[in-house]
Design a protein around this motif. Structure first.
Motif, short mmCIF file in Angstrom:
data_model
loop_
_atom_site.label_atom_id
_atom_site.label_comp_id
_atom_site.label_asym_id
_atom_site.label_seq_id
_atom_site.Cartn_x
_atom_site.Cartn_y
_atom_site.Cartn_z
N SER A 54 46.69 33.07 47.18
CA SER A 54 47.70 32.57 48.11
C SER A 54 48.24 31.23 47.64
N GLN A 55 47.44 30.48 46.88
CA GLN A 55 47.87 29.23 46.27
C GLN A 55 47.98 29.42 44.76
N PRO A 56 49.10 29.03 44.15
CA PRO A 56 49.25 29.24 42.70
C PRO A 56 48.21 28.45 41.92
N PHE A 57 47.78 29.01 40.81
CA PHE A 57 46.84 28.33 39.93
C PHE A 57 47.61 27.39 39.01
N LEU A 58 47.06 26.19 38.78
CA LEU A 58 47.68 25.20 37.92
C LEU A 58 46.85 25.01 36.66
N ASP A 59 47.53 24.69 35.55
CA ASP A 59 46.85 24.58 34.26
C ASP A 59 45.75 23.51 34.29
N SER A 60 46.01 22.42 34.99
CA SER A 60 45.02 21.34 35.05
C SER A 60 44.32 21.29 36.41
N GLY A 61 44.45 22.36 37.18
CA GLY A 61 43.85 22.39 38.50
C GLY A 61 42.34 22.55 38.47
N ALA A 62 41.70 22.21 39.58
CA ALA A 62 40.24 22.29 39.67
C ALA A 62 39.76 23.73 39.54
N ALA A 63 40.49 24.68 40.13
CA ALA A 63 40.07 26.09 40.06
C ALA A 63 40.08 26.59 38.62
N THR A 64 41.14 26.25 37.89
CA THR A 64 41.25 26.68 36.49
C THR A 64 40.11 26.10 35.66
N THR A 65 39.87 24.81 35.84
CA THR A 65 38.81 24.13 35.08
C THR A 65 37.44 24.71 35.41
N SER A 66 37.20 24.99 36.68
CA SER A 66 35.88 25.51 37.10
C SER A 66 35.63 26.91 36.55
N HIS A 103 34.59 32.88 22.78
CA HIS A 103 34.98 34.26 23.04
C HIS A 103 35.90 34.40 24.24
N VAL A 104 36.08 33.34 25.01
CA VAL A 104 36.82 33.44 26.26
C VAL A 104 37.91 32.39 26.30
N LEU A 105 39.11 32.80 26.69
CA LEU A 105 40.22 31.87 26.87
C LEU A 105 40.73 32.01 28.30
N VAL A 106 40.64 30.95 29.07
CA VAL A 106 41.11 30.95 30.46
C VAL A 106 42.22 29.92 30.59
N THR A 107 43.31 30.31 31.22
CA THR A 107 44.44 29.40 31.39
C THR A 107 45.24 29.80 32.62
N ALA A 108 46.07 28.90 33.10
CA ALA A 108 46.98 29.20 34.20
C ALA A 108 48.37 29.44 33.62
N ARG A 109 49.02 30.47 34.12
CA ARG A 109 50.38 30.77 33.65
C ARG A 109 51.16 31.43 34.77
N GLU A 110 52.33 30.88 35.04
CA GLU A 110 53.23 31.42 36.06
C GLU A 110 52.52 31.59 37.40
N GLY A 111 51.63 30.66 37.72
CA GLY A 111 50.91 30.70 38.98
C GLY A 111 49.69 31.60 38.99
N LEU A 112 49.49 32.35 37.89
CA LEU A 112 48.33 33.23 37.77
C LEU A 112 47.24 32.55 36.96
N LEU A 113 46.00 32.96 37.18
CA LEU A 113 44.90 32.53 36.33
C LEU A 113 44.61 33.66 35.36
#
Length: 360
Positions: free
Chosen positions: A150-162, A175-185
């Motif tokens: 319901s809330q967009p994911f941000l590249d430097s946001g706490a959810a993305t980092t966690s 082996h894993v790449l996690v990022t925020a893009r276009e509001g998606l994680l």
């Protein structure tokens, strides 16, 4: 002795005689020494300890110490030398930390550029070589999962980092790449990294909150430098279809939704079917929505009226009445296998195309 220490020792020798502070040039040189050490990966503690140790080793041979004729003179020399040592440590640390911050910003910029190219398919010729920096083997097969909330994911946001930290701890950041893009994680992983997409979905649920609105779509495994783009598009399409169909699942796979993709490939024909079959339902008392909901639940429950009544929280007689109204209005019987198939496809098409229905 490191190359920069003789210059530092020479400065100390002059300071011990003149009682002065570090000159602007000496401060600048120390600042650059700290910056160079950061670039070479020398630990800051090692850098500072090396300079302080040189002060200790040089103390007895400093000209100012040797020339001191009394305690007061020795004290003045000591104060000047140790004040210079304090200032030197400050300049070393400042240069070191500024370079580290610059390096982090540069790496973040390079990472964002790589992710943009990876998920849009730009610069595919050099993408595989750049991917090695992040532990991805683009020559192999990778899969992409995308989470919406319901809330967009941000590249430097706490959810993305966690989520990135949790996934790296569980599977290794190589082996894993996690990022925020276009509001998606977005999570990119090798397809054979067992349990990674499911763990990503679990972490999203933990961070966002189980009671919040969120969903994860999983693309199909794709190979080659352009594979991540295709898998990402499939993951986004899975999220879109799940939203249109109002699915209950938190974790949806593109492979499980292929039938809906087939329906949408000829959306014009699907729209004609929806209109031809369902348009008469608009004339029902209260509109088409209740009848559509009943049909949807009826097909989901294997065309069993008792199960449908429980799913909708209404009586069996109400279900039967509504199905009879569908037959009267459309001419299609929901309990007839051939006619039921047409009705079911039309109901699915209505959800996929966002067929407008007046509120009940």
């Amino acid at each position: 002795m490191p190359a920069e220490l003789p210059l530092f020792v020479q400065a100390l020798r002059e300071i011990s005689l003149a009682g002065r502070t570090l000159s602007a040039k000496e401060r600048h040189d120390l600042h650059n020494i700290g910056a160079d050490a950061a670039e070479r990966g020398v630990p800051l503690r090692e850098l500072i300890e090396g300079h302080l140790a040189e002060i200790w080793r040089s103390w007895a041979t400093l000209p100012g110490v040797d020339a001191a004729t009394n305690t007061a003179a020795l004290k003045r020399t000591g104060e000047a030398v140790f004040r210079a040592a304090e200032d030197a440590v400050g300049e070393l640390a400042k240069g070191y930390e500024e370079t580290q911050r610059w390096t982090v910003r540069r790496d973040e910029s390079l990472r964002r550029e790589f992710i943009d190219d990876l998920l849009t398919g730009r610069d595919l010729g050099q993408l595989a070589e750049r991917a090695e920096r992040y532990g991805l083997q683009l020559a192999g097969t990778n899969v992409v999962a995308a989470a919406c909330s319901s809330q967009p994911f941000l590249d430097s946001g706490a959810a993305t980092t966690s989520v990135q930290a949790a996934m790296s701890l569980r599977f290794s950041s190589r082996h894993v790449l996690v990022t925020a893009r276009e509001g998606l994680l977005v999570c990119v992983v090798p397809h054979d990294l067992t349990g990674a997409p499911e763990e990503f979905a679990r972490q999203v649920g933990e961070i966002v909150g189980r009671n919040s609105a969120w969903r994860v779509g999983l693309g199909q495994p794709q190979s080659g430098p352009g594979g991540a783009v295709r898998s990402f598009e499939q993951a986004r399409n899975a999220l879109d279809l799940a939203e249109r169909l109002d699915l209950d699942q938190r974790f949806v796979k593109a492979a499980d939704l292929l039938v809906y993709q087939v329906l949408l490939r000829d959306s014009a024909a699907l729209g004609e079917l929806v209109t031809a079959v369902l348009e008469p339902l608009r004339g029902a008392r209260g509109g088409a929505e209740r009848l559509l909901d009943t049909l949807e639940a009826y097909f989901a429950c294997g065309r069993i009226t008792t199960a449908t009544s429980k799913a909708l929280g209404i009586g069996v007689r109400t279900v039967t009445y509504r199905l009879n109204r569908v037959r009267e209005l459309t001419g299609y019987r929901a309990d007839d296998p051939a006619q039921a198939f047409t009705l079911q496809v039309a109901v699915l098409g209505a959800r996929l195309l966002g067929w407008q229905r007046p509120a009940p």
